[in-house]
Design a protein around this motif. Structure first.
Motif, mmCIF file in Angstrom:
data_model
loop_
_atom_site.group_PDB
_atom_site.id
_atom_site.type_symbol
_atom_site.label_atom_id
_atom_site.label_comp_id
_atom_site.label_asym_id
_atom_site.label_seq_id
_atom_site.Cartn_x
_atom_site.Cartn_y
_atom_site.Cartn_z
ATOM 1 N N LEU A 128 0.849 -1.182 0.000
ATOM 2 C CA LEU A 128 0.000 0.000 0.000
ATOM 3 C C LEU A 128 0.888 1.236 0.000
ATOM 4 O O LEU A 128 2.103 1.135 0.228
ATOM 5 N N HIS A 129 0.287 2.387 -0.250
ATOM 6 C CA HIS A 129 1.116 3.578 -0.411
ATOM 7 C C HIS A 129 1.661 4.081 0.917
ATOM 8 O O HIS A 129 2.858 4.380 1.034
ATOM 9 N N THR A 146 -7.201 6.703 4.389
ATOM 10 C CA THR A 146 -6.131 6.498 5.374
ATOM 11 C C THR A 146 -4.964 5.745 4.763
ATOM 12 O O THR A 146 -3.803 6.044 5.046
ATOM 13 N N VAL A 147 -5.239 4.777 3.899
ATOM 14 C CA VAL A 147 -4.178 3.911 3.386
ATOM 15 C C VAL A 147 -3.229 4.641 2.448
ATOM 16 O O VAL A 147 -2.128 4.134 2.178
ATOM 17 N N TYR A 148 -3.631 5.812 1.946
ATOM 18 C CA TYR A 148 -2.672 6.561 1.145
ATOM 19 C C TYR A 148 -2.282 7.904 1.756
ATOM 20 O O TYR A 148 -1.622 8.714 1.107
ATOM 21 N N TRP A 149 -2.645 8.126 3.024
ATOM 22 C CA TRP A 149 -2.204 9.322 3.738
ATOM 23 C C TRP A 149 -1.490 9.007 5.060
ATOM 24 O O TRP A 149 -0.728 9.822 5.581
ATOM 25 N N ASP A 150 -1.731 7.869 5.640
ATOM 26 C CA ASP A 150 -1.258 7.544 6.987
ATOM 27 C C ASP A 150 0.273 7.576 7.099
ATOM 28 O O ASP A 150 0.977 7.074 6.232
ATOM 29 N N ARG A 151 0.768 8.152 8.164
ATOM 30 C CA ARG A 151 2.196 8.043 8.478
ATOM 31 C C ARG A 151 2.427 7.348 9.821
ATOM 32 O O ARG A 151 3.569 7.122 10.218
ATOM 33 N N SER A 152 1.355 7.018 10.525
ATOM 34 C CA SER A 152 1.518 6.460 11.870
ATOM 35 C C SER A 152 2.192 5.091 11.855
ATOM 36 O O SER A 152 2.948 4.753 12.770
ATOM 37 N N LEU A 153 1.947 4.297 10.827
ATOM 38 C CA LEU A 153 2.582 2.975 10.748
ATOM 39 C C LEU A 153 4.096 3.120 10.680
ATOM 40 O O LEU A 153 4.840 2.466 11.420
#
Length: 244
Positions: A128-129, A146-153
């Motif tokens: 994913l992105h 969320t899957v293309y904006w999230d940085r928490s992971l």
């Protein structure tokens, strides 16, 4: 033997993509998984998208949606712009499409509409992105973007105790869902690295093509990496970019 190859953020750097595919000696039997952000950066976004559309006709490709791809899709749909997008690469996209025909724009519009938000392969590897925040995985995200904006992971694995194993009580549940996770979105150059970075079971393949880094490609089975030259060196006639 066919390979599964993951490609990081490109940001309009068509010359860099051509170079890294050549260096990896990619053949029609290889599966290519692109991790998103094809647009907003260097001047050849239209040429790049046309190439990717043709490439899918020739071999197995999976195209993941990036946050910049979604921003450009919104522009295709509405014709509207905003200052933040223009500042972070959108201006170069507008300029690149100035003399592109409506027919080509429509093809690119459909390509961006048909991107996939994430891919899980037969070995339970997630592509994913950006990342995901829900403890049950990307399928459970209330907000699909969320899957293309999230940085928490990525921020989580950067902060983790490197001695933790999946058997430890404090090992994050999110990471236990998948054998490996491949992402882009946050350039490894922010860590002073110009190659893909592996933390826990997460592989970040965004090596800063939008800035001073190369486009990177990794064989997800062997972990062999190929890279283009630094993308800005392939576009000496263009000023530096500032994407995020």
């Amino acid at each position: 033997m066919s390979r599964i190859l993951a490609i990081g953020d490109i940001h309009g750097g068509f010359r860099a993509l051509e170079q890294v595919l050549k260096r990896a000696e990619v053949s029609k039997g290889d599966q290519l998984i692109f991790l998103g952000d094809y647009v907003d950066g260097w001047s050849e976004t239209p040429e790049l998208l046309s190439y990717l559309i043709q490439l899918k006709e020739e071999q197995e490709c999976i195209f993941i949606r990036g946050n910049h791809d979604d921003l450009v899709l919104d522009w295709f749909r509405t014709g509207e712009t905003n200052a933040k997008w223009l500042e972070h690469g959108g201006g170069s996209t507008l300029e690149a499409y100035r003399d592109v025909s409506s027919t080509i724009k429509d093809l690119h519009h459909r390509f961006l509409e048909n991107l996939t938000n994430y891919h899980i392969d037969e070995q339970n590897r997630l592509f994913l992105h950006a990342g995901f925040a829900n403890l049950h995985g990307p399928t459970a995200e209330f907000y699909p973007n969320t899957v293309y904006w999230d940085r928490s992971l990525w921020e989580m694995v950067k902060a983790m105790d490197k001695t933790l194993s999946p058997q430890d009580d404090f090992y994050p549940d999110r990471l236990k869902l998948f054998k490996e996770i491949y992402i882009g979105h946050t350039p490894t150059t922010r860590m002073g690295k110009t190659k893909p970075v592996n933390l826990a079971n997460v592989w970040n393949i965004d090596t800063g093509a939008a800035f001073k880094g190369p486009v990177s490609l990794i064989d997800v089975d062997t972990k062999e990496v190929w890279q283009s030259d630094a993308v800005y060196e392939l576009y000496p006639e263009e000023p530096g970019r500032n994407q995020d």
